[in-house]
Each structure stands twice: as C-alpha cells, then as structure tokens.
Write an enzyme that holds these catalytic residues in place. Structure first.
Site, PDB file in Angstrom:
ATOM      1  N   ASN A 261     -13.805  45.433 -42.185  1.00  0.00           N
ATOM      2  CA  ASN A 261     -13.949  44.698 -40.507  1.00  0.00           C
ATOM      3  C   ASN A 261     -13.314  45.929 -39.439  1.00  0.00           C
ATOM      4  O   ASN A 261     -12.226  46.506 -39.937  1.00  0.00           O
ATOM      5  CB  ASN A 261     -12.844  43.416 -40.733  1.00  0.00           C
TER       6      ASN A 261
ATOM      7  N   HIS B 234     -20.948  35.498 -41.636  1.00  0.00           N
ATOM      8  CA  HIS B 234     -20.239  36.548 -42.582  1.00  0.00           C
ATOM      9  C   HIS B 234     -19.087  35.870 -43.085  1.00  0.00           C
ATOM     10  O   HIS B 234     -18.446  35.017 -42.294  1.00  0.00           O
ATOM     11  CB  HIS B 234     -19.912  37.752 -41.735  1.00  0.00           C
TER      12      HIS B 234
ATOM     13  N   HIS C  87     -15.255  36.260 -44.799  1.00  0.00           N
ATOM     14  CA  HIS C  87     -13.914  37.088 -44.530  1.00  0.00           C
ATOM     15  C   HIS C  87     -13.264  37.211 -45.553  1.00  0.00           C
ATOM     16  O   HIS C  87     -12.986  36.026 -46.186  1.00  0.00           O
ATOM     17  CB  HIS C  87     -13.190  36.687 -43.420  1.00  0.00           C
TER      18      HIS C  87
END
Length: 171
Positions: free
Chosen positions: A49, A119, A121
C-alpha cells in the site's frame, strides 16, 4: 495547536489524480519494484500500500477489474486466500507482528480509497502501534520506508510461493 510538517506529502496533494484504475495501470507498466508489486500469480497480485496504515501494509488484488466480490470466480478467490496465507507467513517471518487486520472495504461509503477495483488489505499490527501521535495528533508514524519493506518482503514471498508450487506439484 501543534503542527507536524510533512513536506513530502505536497507532491501527492498537488498532483493530478489518476483517472484510470491505478491497479490496472501498474500491472501494465511491468515496473514491479518501482510500483511495489511483490508477487504476481495467475489471477491476483500482491502490492504494498502506497499510503500504509502500518509498516508492511499490503494488498491482494485480483487482475479482474471489478468492485463486486460476487463476480470473482472460484479460482480467483482461492488464489486470493492462498496469497493471504503467504502474506501472513512472510510478514510474520520478516516483521514479527503481534496480530493482523485483514479485510475489504467495498464501496466508497465503506472507506475504499480505490472503490472501482476490489482489493484485500493485510495490515500487520504490534502491541502499542497506536500511540499519542495517532490519538492526539491524528498522525500515524511509519518508521520504515516502502522500498526497505519491499526488499525485505519480496524474496520471502518469492520463496514461499515457489515452495507452495513445488508442494502442489508433488501432491
């Protein structure tokens, strides 16, 4: 009021924001280290990220450009879960976290920064990783730069992925 100066953030603040999907764009550029792509599989990839909540915050992203988890086929979902296992193993081996936050933010209202491309995490957590800076100053301190984290995780993920493939071939 106290101020914390972060002059490196101005580049993001004044930059023209992406109109195209950033995940799809990064995949096509074939600059994995520069784009922080740690691993490519058949249906998904793992990427750090760019604006992490903690050191080692990564994301597992399907190649398919969709924001609807119900549209992903079984193979994509299975690889996503295998990549989750590999990510947790690699983060444990390299960073020794005490726990993890794992999940999806589906839709802008749910906090998805990139709402158009689903997506997952994976955020490593340590005891005491929320301190006075976050509580009082609403500022998160990330002590390691992304390139150092990338160089730490990349060889471990590559090794774990190869070990998994060999294990599946021998089964």
């Amino acid at each position: 009021m106290k101020r914390l100066f972060c002059p490196w953030r101005i580049k993001y603040v004044v930059s023209e924001k992406e109109k195209d999907c950033i995940f799809c764009k990064k995949l096509l550029e074939n600059k994995d280290e520069e784009n922080l792509i740690l691993l490519r599989g058949r249906f998904n990839f793992i990427i750090l990220n760019l604006y992490p909540y903690n050191n080692g915050h990564l994301m597992i992203v399907p190649y398919e450009h969709t924001n609807d988890i119900t549209k992903l086929d079984t193979e994509t979902l299975m690889e996503m879960m295998r990549f989750l296992q590999l990510s947790v193993k690699a983060l444990k081996e390299t960073m020794n976290p005490h726990g993890f936050n794992i999940g999806f933010n589906i839709g802008e209202v749910a906090g998805a920064g990139i709402a158009e491309h689903l997506h997952m995490h994976v955020v490593p957590r340590w005891n005491g990783d929320t301190n006075f800076m976050f509580v009082l100053g609403e500022t998160k301190v990330i002590p390691e730069d992304l390139q150092s984290t990338y160089k730490k995780l990349k060889p471990v993920l590559d090794r774990l992925y190869e070990e998994e493939k060999k294990s599946q071939e021998s089964s």
